[in-house]
Write a protein that holds these residues in place. Structure first.
Motif, short mmCIF file in Angstrom:
data_model
loop_
_atom_site.label_atom_id
_atom_site.label_comp_id
_atom_site.label_asym_id
_atom_site.label_seq_id
_atom_site.Cartn_x
_atom_site.Cartn_y
_atom_site.Cartn_z
N UNK A 156 0.81 -1.17 -0.21
CA UNK A 156 0.04 -0.04 0.01
C UNK A 156 0.75 1.32 -0.05
N UNK A 157 0.18 2.59 -0.42
CA UNK A 157 1.12 3.56 -0.29
C UNK A 157 0.38 4.46 0.83
N UNK A 158 1.35 5.10 1.48
CA UNK A 158 0.94 6.26 2.67
C UNK A 158 1.76 7.53 2.43
N UNK A 159 1.25 8.49 3.13
CA UNK A 159 2.03 9.93 2.98
C UNK A 159 3.24 10.03 3.62
N UNK A 160 4.26 10.85 2.97
CA UNK A 160 5.46 11.10 3.38
C UNK A 160 5.35 12.53 4.07
N UNK A 161 5.40 12.74 5.28
CA UNK A 161 5.08 14.07 5.99
C UNK A 161 6.24 15.07 5.46
N UNK A 162 5.82 16.31 4.82
CA UNK A 162 6.68 17.37 4.61
C UNK A 162 7.58 17.44 5.57
N UNK A 163 7.17 17.58 6.82
CA UNK A 163 7.85 18.09 8.11
C UNK A 163 9.09 17.18 8.26
N UNK A 164 9.07 16.03 7.71
CA UNK A 164 9.99 14.85 8.05
C UNK A 164 11.17 14.96 6.67
N UNK A 165 11.06 15.48 5.96
CA UNK A 165 11.81 15.48 4.67
C UNK A 165 13.13 15.54 4.85
N UNK A 166 13.51 16.79 5.65
CA UNK A 166 14.95 17.01 6.03
C UNK A 166 15.63 15.67 6.90
N UNK A 167 14.73 15.48 7.63
CA UNK A 167 15.28 14.34 8.69
C UNK A 167 15.53 13.21 7.89
N UNK A 168 14.48 12.67 7.25
CA UNK A 168 14.71 11.41 6.21
C UNK A 168 15.92 11.52 5.30
N UNK A 169 16.29 12.70 4.77
CA UNK A 169 17.43 12.88 3.96
C UNK A 169 18.59 12.83 4.67
N UNK A 170 18.73 13.32 6.06
CA UNK A 170 19.84 13.19 6.93
C UNK A 170 19.92 11.87 7.32
N UNK A 171 18.96 10.90 7.48
CA UNK A 171 19.29 9.49 7.79
C UNK A 171 19.69 8.73 6.83
N UNK A 188 -13.39 8.03 5.53
CA UNK A 188 -12.95 6.68 6.12
C UNK A 188 -12.49 5.80 4.99
N UNK A 189 -12.89 5.80 3.76
CA UNK A 189 -12.06 4.85 2.96
C UNK A 189 -10.84 5.13 2.56
N UNK A 190 -10.46 6.54 2.44
CA UNK A 190 -9.08 6.94 2.37
C UNK A 190 -8.27 6.29 3.68
N UNK A 191 -8.75 6.69 4.91
CA UNK A 191 -7.95 6.24 6.08
C UNK A 191 -7.65 4.75 6.09
N UNK A 192 -8.75 3.92 5.62
CA UNK A 192 -8.77 2.58 5.41
C UNK A 192 -7.53 2.10 4.52
N UNK A 193 -7.33 2.88 3.42
CA UNK A 193 -6.20 2.50 2.37
C UNK A 193 -5.16 2.79 2.96
N UNK A 194 -4.89 3.95 3.74
CA UNK A 194 -3.66 4.45 4.31
C UNK A 194 -3.19 3.58 5.53
N UNK A 195 -4.30 2.84 6.23
CA UNK A 195 -3.95 2.06 7.41
C UNK A 195 -3.56 0.46 6.89
#
Length: 324
Positions: A170-185, A288-295
C-alpha cells in the motif's frame, strides 16, 4: 550426529517446510516454540502418535489454565495445524470442541494532538524520527523498521509499504515536516553502506526467493533498510554477518521512556501512535475509505472502530449532571 540416511529431526522438518513456504523468521520462531510446548505438554510424545484430542487438550489448557489471549491461542492453533497439515501430512478435522479464549472488545488507546506532541518532543535521533513516522504515516512498527530505501519517494511525497499485514502493498503519505530528517538519515546510512560494501558485509536480507532471482539485489543501495542497525548481526538462516534493521524493542523502549516523562496516565506504545493517526485523520474530515487505505485494513469495519472513539463521550455528549 545426523548421517546422510538419518531423517531430519521433527523441528528441523518444520523449519525447512516454513522456509519453503517463505514464512518470516518471526513466524518460524513462534511456530517452533509452540510445537515444542505442545510436545512437552504431552510428555514428549511424538505428534505422529497424537491427534485431535491432544491438540484440543493443549489449546483448552492454554485458555483455561494459562489464561492466554484469544490471539495467542489462535497462534498456537495455527502452529499445530501447520505441523500436522504441512509437515506430517495429516489433515485434522475442524476442532469444534476447543475452548477458545474470549476475544475482548476494546476500543483503541488514542492520544490527543497535545499528548502526541508531548511524547514526540521528548524523542530524538533515529528513534525519534521513527516515532514521528509512525504518527505521521500510520505505519505499523514492523513496517517502519523494515522500510527500504527504494520505497521512499521524496518527489511524490509517498512511502510504499511492501508486504504489510496480509502480504499486501500500500501507499501512505511522507510528511513534509520529516523530509529533511529523512534525507539526513539516508545520508548517514549511505556512509555505513559504503563501509559495509568495502568490508563485504552488505548482504542485506531479501524477502521470499528474491535473493535467488536477483542475486545482486542484496548489495544494491535501494534494497538497504532505511533504519539500519549500528552493529552487525548474524542471519539465523544464512549464518552470514551483515547489518540488519533497528530492533522493534528499541523503538518500544524509547517510546515508553518518553511517555513516562510526560506523566500522561494513558498506556502508550508505538502502536498508540498509529491509532492516534487514524483518529486524527477522521477528526480532520478525511473520508473513512481513504483512512482505510492508508492503514491497510482489508475491511472498512476495522477502520470503523476509530469512529467509535470519536463518538465516545467527549464534547458531543452533555452529562445530565451539567443540566441542572
Amino acid at each position: 550426529m545426523q548421517t546422510q540416511n538419518t531423517p531430519p529431526k521433527l523441528l528441523d522438518q518444520v523449519r525447512e517446510r516454513i522456509r519453503v513456504k517463505h514464512y518470516s523468521i518471526r513466524t518460524e520462531k513462534q511456530y517452533v516454540q509452540w510445537i515444542k510446548r505442545f510436545i512437552l505438554f504431552h510428555g514428549k510424545r511424538h505428534p505422529q502418535e497424537m491427534g485431535v484430542s491432544e491438540v484440543e487438550a493443549f489449546l483448552t489448557h492454554l485458555a483455561v489454565e494459562g489464561k492466554v489471549s484469544a490471539s495467542t491461542q489462535n497462534q498456537a492453533l495455527s502452529s499445530l495445524l501447520f505441523l500436522y497439515k504441512e509437515v506430517l501430512l495429516i489433515d485434522l478435522p475442524w476442532l469444534n470442541n476447543v475452548v477458545r479464549a474470549k476475544q475482548p472488545q476494546r476500543l483503541p488507546n488514542v492520544l490527543t494532538r497535545t499528548e502526541v506532541r508531548a511524547v514526540l518532543v521528548r524523542m530524538s535521533g533515529i528513534h525519534g524520527l521513527m516515532a514521528n513516522l509512525l504518527y505521521g504515516t500510520g505505519m505499523r512498527l514492523i513496517e517502519c523498521v523494515r522500510l527500504r530505501v527504494k520505497d521512499v519517494d521524496f518527489e511524490r511525497g509517498e512511502i510504499l509499504i511492501r508486504d504489510g499485514k496480509g502480504a499486501k502493498d500500500r501507499v501512505t503519505v511522507l510528511p513534509d515536516s520529516l523530509l529533511d530528517a529523512m534525507h539526513a538519515q539516508l545520508a548517514l546510512h549511505r556512509q555505513w553502506y559504503e563501509q559495509d560494501l568495502a568490508l563485504g558485509k552488505i548482504n542485506v536480507w531479501l524477502p521470499d526467493a528474491l535473493a535467488v532471482k536477483y542475486p545482486n539485489a542484496s548489495r544494491e543501495w535501494g534494497w538497504q533498510y532505511v533504519f539500519a542497525a549500528k552493529i552487525y548481526s548474524v542471519d539465523p538462516r544464512g549464518k552470514t554477518e551483515h547489518r540488519h534493521h533497528v530492533e522493534e524493542k528499541q523503538v518500544q523502549r524509547y517510546v515508553k521512556k518518553a511517555a513516562l516523562a510526560t506523566n500522561i496516565a494513558k498506556s502508550i506504545s508505538p502502536h498508540t501512535l498509529r491509532h492516534s493517526f487514524a483518529t486524527h485523520m477522521l477528526q480532520a474530515g478525511y473520508d473513512i475509505r481513504m483512512v482505510q487505505e492508508l492503514l491497510g485494513h482489508s475491511d472498512v469495519a476495522t477502520t470503523m472502530i476509530y469512529t467509535h472513539v470519536l463518538n465516545k463521550g467527549g464534547k458531543d455528549v452533555i452529562s445530565p449532571l451539567d443540566q441542572f
